[in-house]
Design a protein around this motif. Structure first.
Motif, PDB file in Angstrom:
ATOM      1  N   ARG A 170       2.192   3.717 -21.466  1.00 44.52           N
ATOM      2  CA  ARG A 170       2.646   3.915 -19.993  1.00 44.52           C
ATOM      3  C   ARG A 170       1.713   4.060 -19.074  1.00 44.52           C
ATOM      4  O   ARG A 170       0.964   4.601 -19.292  1.00 44.52           O
ATOM      5  CB  ARG A 170       3.676   5.263 -20.259  1.00 44.52           C
ATOM      6  N   LEU A 171       2.048   3.260 -17.944  1.00 43.88           N
ATOM      7  CA  LEU A 171       1.059   3.334 -16.766  1.00 43.88           C
ATOM      8  C   LEU A 171       1.831   3.821 -15.775  1.00 43.88           C
ATOM      9  O   LEU A 171       2.882   3.666 -15.232  1.00 43.88           O
ATOM     10  CB  LEU A 171       0.868   1.789 -16.660  1.00 43.88           C
ATOM     11  N   MET A 172       0.775   4.548 -14.895  1.00 46.14           N
ATOM     12  CA  MET A 172       1.280   5.039 -13.570  1.00 46.14           C
ATOM     13  C   MET A 172       0.308   4.250 -12.620  1.00 46.14           C
ATOM     14  O   MET A 172      -1.071   4.148 -12.936  1.00 46.14           O
ATOM     15  CB  MET A 172       1.002   6.531 -13.211  1.00 46.14           C
ATOM     16  N   VAL A 173       0.789   3.410 -11.815  1.00 45.32           N
ATOM     17  CA  VAL A 173       0.203   2.436 -10.885  1.00 45.32           C
ATOM     18  C   VAL A 173       0.299   2.741  -9.393  1.00 45.32           C
ATOM     19  O   VAL A 173       1.507   3.084  -8.987  1.00 45.32           O
ATOM     20  CB  VAL A 173       0.649   0.967 -11.202  1.00 45.32           C
ATOM     21  N   ARG A 174      -0.890   2.956  -8.668  1.00 42.36           N
ATOM     22  CA  ARG A 174      -0.610   3.078  -7.404  1.00 42.36           C
ATOM     23  C   ARG A 174      -1.428   2.147  -6.583  1.00 42.36           C
ATOM     24  O   ARG A 174      -2.719   1.700  -6.926  1.00 42.36           O
ATOM     25  CB  ARG A 174      -1.401   4.748  -7.064  1.00 42.36           C
ATOM     26  N   ALA A 175      -0.557   1.628  -5.570  1.00 41.78           N
ATOM     27  CA  ALA A 175      -1.257   0.446  -4.693  1.00 41.78           C
ATOM     28  C   ALA A 175      -1.938   1.194  -3.468  1.00 41.78           C
ATOM     29  O   ALA A 175      -1.511   2.217  -2.977  1.00 41.78           O
ATOM     30  CB  ALA A 175      -0.206  -0.369  -4.268  1.00 41.78           C
ATOM     31  N   THR A 176      -3.248   0.884  -3.132  1.00 52.89           N
ATOM     32  CA  THR A 176      -3.980   1.356  -2.053  1.00 52.89           C
ATOM     33  C   THR A 176      -3.961   0.420  -0.879  1.00 52.89           C
ATOM     34  O   THR A 176      -4.089  -0.814  -1.071  1.00 52.89           O
ATOM     35  CB  THR A 176      -5.362   2.005  -2.591  1.00 52.89           C
TER      36      THR A 176
ATOM     37  N   PRO B 250       0.680  -1.080  -0.139  1.00 50.88           N
ATOM     38  CA  PRO B 250      -0.063  -0.113  -0.005  1.00 50.88           C
ATOM     39  C   PRO B 250       0.766   1.231   0.085  1.00 50.88           C
ATOM     40  O   PRO B 250       1.902   1.300   0.779  1.00 50.88           O
ATOM     41  CB  PRO B 250      -0.872   0.094   1.226  1.00 50.88           C
ATOM     42  N   GLY B 251       0.741   2.025  -0.889  1.00 54.07           N
ATOM     43  CA  GLY B 251       1.294   3.325  -1.191  1.00 54.07           C
ATOM     44  C   GLY B 251       2.248   3.278  -2.072  1.00 54.07           C
ATOM     45  O   GLY B 251       2.589   4.380  -2.625  1.00 54.07           O
ATOM     46  N   ASP B 252       2.698   2.127  -2.699  1.00 52.40           N
ATOM     47  CA  ASP B 252       3.492   2.272  -3.780  1.00 52.40           C
ATOM     48  C   ASP B 252       3.041   3.024  -4.933  1.00 52.40           C
ATOM     49  O   ASP B 252       1.897   2.558  -5.138  1.00 52.40           O
ATOM     50  CB  ASP B 252       3.874   0.549  -4.433  1.00 52.40           C
ATOM     51  N   GLU B 253       4.050   3.585  -5.528  1.00 50.50           N
ATOM     52  CA  GLU B 253       3.508   4.147  -6.903  1.00 50.50           C
ATOM     53  C   GLU B 253       4.785   4.301  -7.628  1.00 50.50           C
ATOM     54  O   GLU B 253       5.772   4.683  -7.273  1.00 50.50           O
ATOM     55  CB  GLU B 253       2.984   5.741  -6.514  1.00 50.50           C
ATOM     56  N   ALA B 254       4.402   3.976  -8.945  1.00 46.90           N
ATOM     57  CA  ALA B 254       5.424   3.678  -9.905  1.00 46.90           C
ATOM     58  C   ALA B 254       5.099   3.904 -11.375  1.00 46.90           C
ATOM     59  O   ALA B 254       3.797   3.438 -11.769  1.00 46.90           O
ATOM     60  CB  ALA B 254       6.285   2.423  -9.761  1.00 46.90           C
ATOM     61  N   TRP B 255       5.948   4.018 -12.247  1.00 50.52           N
ATOM     62  CA  TRP B 255       5.678   3.967 -13.784  1.00 50.52           C
ATOM     63  C   TRP B 255       6.044   2.786 -14.413  1.00 50.52           C
ATOM     64  O   TRP B 255       7.235   2.160 -14.052  1.00 50.52           O
ATOM     65  CB  TRP B 255       6.353   5.058 -14.325  1.00 50.52           C
ATOM     66  N   TYR B 256       5.286   2.407 -15.261  1.00 46.99           N
ATOM     67  CA  TYR B 256       5.530   0.935 -15.985  1.00 46.99           C
ATOM     68  C   TYR B 256       5.373   1.196 -17.622  1.00 46.99           C
ATOM     69  O   TYR B 256       4.400   2.021 -17.937  1.00 46.99           O
ATOM     70  CB  TYR B 256       4.609  -0.198 -15.671  1.00 46.99           C
ATOM     71  N   ASP B 257       5.946   0.636 -18.429  1.00 43.04           N
ATOM     72  CA  ASP B 257       5.821   0.634 -19.833  1.00 43.04           C
ATOM     73  C   ASP B 257       5.330  -1.075 -20.161  1.00 43.04           C
ATOM     74  O   ASP B 257       5.859  -1.940 -19.853  1.00 43.04           O
ATOM     75  CB  ASP B 257       7.165   0.946 -20.652  1.00 43.04           C
ATOM     76  N   VAL B 258       4.132  -0.846 -20.898  1.00 41.71           N
ATOM     77  CA  VAL B 258       3.691  -2.152 -21.366  1.00 41.71           C
ATOM     78  C   VAL B 258       3.605  -2.298 -22.961  1.00 41.71           C
ATOM     79  O   VAL B 258       2.912  -1.265 -23.575  1.00 41.71           O
ATOM     80  CB  VAL B 258       2.326  -2.503 -20.676  1.00 41.71           C
ATOM     81  N   GLU B 259       4.071  -3.181 -23.386  1.00 32.40           N
ATOM     82  CA  GLU B 259       3.973  -3.382 -25.013  1.00 32.40           C
ATOM     83  C   GLU B 259       2.582  -3.972 -25.353  1.00 32.40           C
ATOM     84  O   GLU B 259       2.105  -4.933 -24.597  1.00 32.40           O
ATOM     85  CB  GLU B 259       5.149  -4.236 -25.590  1.00 32.40           C
ATOM     86  N   VAL B 260       1.930  -3.573 -26.413  1.00 34.43           N
ATOM     87  CA  VAL B 260       0.753  -4.001 -26.707  1.00 34.43           C
ATOM     88  C   VAL B 260       0.632  -4.391 -28.057  1.00 34.43           C
ATOM     89  O   VAL B 260       1.582  -3.779 -29.072  1.00 34.43           O
ATOM     90  CB  VAL B 260      -0.483  -3.005 -26.187  1.00 34.43           C
TER      91      VAL B 260
END
Length: 903
Positions: free
Chosen positions: A879-885, A811-821
């Motif tokens: 590109r994704l910004m992912v935040r864990a809650t 919880p609270g982690d926040e990071a950028w990810y790239d995903v190929e589609v």
């Protein structure tokens, strides 16, 4: 106004008349700002293929003024190019530039910074607000005036404001009159309209000369009261020598048929051409409990889905459009009336059916089936002309008294009777048709139906009067061409029961009576008009199980110190998010007031559950913690004005709101005097607990009064637990409304010595009242992160390492990810729980999803689990910004599934 425009477009009793052409018109909402520019032309062509000849187009102010004084009309904001494409497609446009549009769009299109000006009042005849509106109109109205129908453009009407009758405008005439004057100053020559959201035509228009009322009408599709309600508004507008314009309504053509047969001359279902809200543009609306987040996927089940694929209603659109065109001016000039006893059914139907008396003879009767069960309808059969002064010649056989045909579930048959056919170059009269007349000409009649139908045609027989142009009146009426002592003409008729057609196989028949013959073709609705290509079979989703976690910080952590937390808009964050931090060592509890929209709190290193409570006051325990960090994301600004929660008020600001340290509490539920106008205790007033007075007068308002133990130096907050609905609270003579959803009153130093609470009496009820003493929490480190900063990060080159999905996160982690589609247009869906994902591509925020979280609010509108990647924006990666809650389980980012979509 130019002479050309004035003669090319006018409003009259028959509707919106273009170049002298009178026709009932169907209009589809189609919004350029919800579609990639590359798809504009194809979407316009898909609407044109439906047979609709109008589109209504909102023009959002804040889509073009992206910051104070910074205008953008380029790229996908090039509304002029869109209007030119509409004209090239043969469509006409009802332009709706606001200033307020609603449309479940961020702030209803009112720029978020307007209310930073203290005292500015939205949607009022107030100088500061009107000065901003004038700046917007100075930009957009000349663009519309240059593209009016009659001077080489598509615009045939301009709507001023939107559903003003929902809003507490104190001077409607002054406000709408000012908007009208601005339109006229800029040379707008097409009709000006203003739509009523709930039927208050004066509330919508202010009664201003030169502004015609229109109506937004959203009935229950199964309501039996649609017809009499619509006829009432048709009568109101006819009394003003104006047509009934329905500028928004439901999508189903069964309902649209009911509106037309009840007198509507322009019918604009909202939203036939769906779309998608890219960027930070969905609103925070009042479609929840009571609030809700509008999804990025903007879809209410119209005939085109958000990526442009046709749904079954597209065929229904083509049928109704063809019928409207075929009947032409006769339908446009028709007058509605109630039709009691016109038919009988074995299913639930209208409480007061409608029919239209067609200009030039004939009638159109509406027969709705309001159930999900197929039924039948029985109609009087066409009868012979009554005999005057003689006995009619013998007719072989006995004509049936009634005709019975199928009445499919959730439909509305439009039954034609006694339509003269000379206007189509055909002999005789169409005495009865229970299928839709979608074409007529010298070669015959073209009908459309899904079920078996009946048709009866008639022609005068021997002995008919030779009066030029004479038409027989309705069955049952004597012909004025006859004189006593003469025999009535005998009508020769031909009838047929028509089998249900199947797609690709029309039913054909030839009918003859006397010297007249008619060719009749019955089409399946799927064969009417230019059907769009059938959507391909649903593609199998492609699972994506890897991603690259980037070495890219989600924020700069460069902060500025403020005494108290500023609103996001004060920092220039009109879209995006704001980060706040403050020391809280030694404090035990905080009160947050007005925090919205998505509030992530961290106490030291402990992420707390997300708050998304639409600004409702919230107590946060903080004992033992030393540092509070908060990230507040703007989902959108309120598109409506709902007083129950602070963030649902139109013009409300975003951010952390006011933050107080709670330094004292006192229960003040007792020692309230029962008194006040309209109550019945004696004198001296009894003392009771709040809402604890007992009487038989249930529902009557009771007023309770007391002095509060305020110290005159501190801020206080009063919480009233147990309110049912709302209560009136008078603080030192100033009345406020407090709602169940946010039962708090904030008291400035010196306020609250005299309090009066008025609530309806409920036997056995009681309220708990608690007074909190507050001190402001001061010393805030703040980092604004507007949309431009986030978009820059979304295009920043960064190294990273590959990870395999699913991922267990903290919880609270926040990071950028790239995903190929995969290539092409895609629907992206994410698996997981307690995760928020923002997806970016081609320099745009595609959308946001929030997965399986107890803190998540209700989402309304379309599909909140889908992100659309248009083919034109697909470069092979997202590109994704992912935040864990924090929630009931540990956060999990699962696989991404990409499904190809045909755009």
């Amino acid at each position: 106004m130019t002479e050309t425009t004035a003669t090319a477009v006018r409003l009259g009793p028959s509707g919106l008349v273009l170049d002298g052409g009178e026709q009932v018109r169907l209009c589809a909402s189609l919004f350029y700002f919800r579609i990639p520019r590359q798809a504009w032309a194809s979407r316009l062509e898909a609407v044109r293929a439906s047979g609709y000849d109008l589109v209504d187009v909102y023009i959002p102010w804040n889509f073009h003024e992206v910051a104070p004084g910074r205008w953008d009309f380029e790229g996908r904001r090039d509304v002029a190019a869109f209007l030119d494409l509409a004209h090239a497609a043969g469509l006409r446009v009802i332009a709706r530039p606001g200033p307020y549009i609603c449309s479940e769009w961020d702030g209803g299109a009112l720029p978020a910074w307007l209310t930073l000006d203290p005292g500015l009042r939205l949607r009022q005849a107030e100088p500061r607000y009107l000065a901003h509106v004038e700046t917007w109109f100075d930009r957009i109205l000349p663009l519309l005036a240059e593209r009016e129908h009659g001077v080489g453009g598509a615009v045939v009407a301009v709507q001023l404001e939107n559903e003003l009758d929902f809003f507490d405008c104190t001077d409607r005439a002054g406000y709408v009159g000012r908007l009208r004057d601005l339109a006229l100053r800029h040379g707008v020559g097409v009709p000006l309209i203003a739509c009523a959201g709930q039927g208050d035509l004066v509330g919508a228009t202010g009664g201003v000369d030169g502004v015609a009322p229109a109506f937004n009408f959203y009935p229950d599709d199964r309501s039996a009261a649609v017809e009499p309600e619509v006829r009432r508004y048709a009568d109101l507008t006819a009394g003003r020598d104006l047509p009934l314009l329905v500028t928004e309504t439901n999508r189903r053509h069964a309902t649209l048929r009911r509106l037309i047969v009840s007198g509507a001359k322009v019918v604009a279902p909202y939203l036939q051409a769906s779309g998608y809200d890219f960027g930070w543009t969905p609103s925070v609306g009042n479609w929840g409990d009571p609030g809700g987040f509008m999804s990025h996927d903007y879809d209410f089940g119209g005939y085109l889905d958000p990526v442009g694929e046709a749904r079954p209603e597209h065929a229904e659109a083509r049928v109704l459009s063809a019928m409207v065109r075929t009947l032409g001016p006769a339908l446009a000039r028709a007058m509605p009336e109630a039709a009691p006893g016109a038919y009988t059914t074995d299913v639930t139907t209208s409480a007061s059916p409608s029919r239209l008396l067609l200009d030039g003879g004939g009638e159109l009767l509406g027969v709705p089936n309001l159930t999900g069960t197929p039924g039948t309808v029985t109609l009087p059969a066409p009868s012979a002309v009554p005999v005057t002064g003689a006995v009619a010649p013998p007719v072989p056989g006995d004509a049936p008294d009634v005709v019975t045909v199928p009445l499919p579930a959730e439909t509305c048959l439009l039954v034609l009777r006694d339509l003269p056919l000379a206007r189509y170059g055909l002999p005789g009269t169409l005495r009865l048709a229970t299928a839709d007349l979608v074409g007529a000409g010298p070669d015959g009649l073209v009908l459309s139906a899904r079920e078996a139908a009946a048709v009866v045609l008639g022609t005068p027989g021997p002995g008919a009067p030779a009066r030029e142009g004479a038409e027989r009146p309705f069955p049952g009426a004597a012909s004025d061409a006859l004189t006593p002592g003469h025999t009535a003409p005998v009508e020769l008729t031909a009838s047929a029961g028509l089998a249900a057609p199947v797609p690709g196989s029309p039913v054909r028949t030839t009918l003859a009576a006397g010297d007249a013959t008619w060719t009749v073709v019955v089409l399946h609705p799927d064969d009417v008009g230019d059907a769009l290509p059938a959507p391909p079979p649903a593609a199998e989703p492609v699972p994506i199980g890897t991603a690259t976690r980037l070495a890219l910080a989600p924020r700069t952590r460069s902060t500025t110190r403020y005494d108290v937390p500023p609103a996001s808009e004060e920092l220039g964050v009109f879209r995006g998010r704001t980060h706040y931090g403050a020391d809280i060592g030694g404090l035990t509890e905080l009160l947050l007031q007005g925090a919205s929209d998505i509030v992530d709190l961290t106490l030291d290193d402990d992420a707390r559950p997300t708050l998304a409570r639409f600004g409702a006051s919230t107590l946060v325990p903080v004992a033992g913690a030393h540092r509070l960090e908060a990230t507040v994301e703007t989902w959108g600004h309120a598109n409506f004005d709902d007083s129950r929660l602070p963030a649902l008020r139109m013009g409300s600001l975003r951010g952390l709101g006011r933050v107080w340290s709670v330094v004292g509490r006192e229960d003040v539920s007792a020692l309230w005097e029962v008194a006040g106008e309209g109550t019945w205790p004696g004198d001296p007033a009894p003392l009771r607990t709040l809402a604890g007075w007992s009487s038989t007068r249930s529902g009557s308002p009771i007023t309770y009064r007391r002095r509060l133990p305020v110290d005159g130096r501190s801020h206080h907050a009063l919480r009233l637990d147990g309110i049912d609905g709302s209560a009136q609270v008078a603080v030192d003579g100033v009345t406020h409304v407090v709602a169940h959803e946010d039962p708090w009153i904030t008291l400035a130093p010196g306020e609250g010595t005299e309090l009066a609470v008025t609530v309806p009496h409920r036997p056995g009820a009681a309220l708990r009242a608690e007074l909190l003493r507050l001190e402001p929490l001061r010393g805030w480190d703040v980092e604004p992160q507007p949309d431009a900063a986030l978009l820059k990060l979304a295009t920043t080159t960064a190294s990273g390492h590959q990870v395999t999905l699913p991922l267990d996160l903290t919880p609270g982690d926040e990071a950028w990810y790239d995903v190929e589609v995969p290539a092409g247009g895609l629907s992206l869906r994410f698996e997981g729980r307690q995760i928020r994902v923002s997806a970016y591509a081609a320099g745009e925020l595609l959308g946001r999803v929030w997965l399986d979280d107890p803190a998540r609010p209700r989402f309304t509108g379309g599909d909140p689990t889908r992100i659309w990647l248009p083919a034109a924006w697909n470069t092979g990666a997202v590109r994704l910004m992912v935040r864990a809650t924090r929630g009931e389980e540990s956060p999990l980012l699962g696989r991404v599934r990409a499904t190809a979509v045909k755009e």
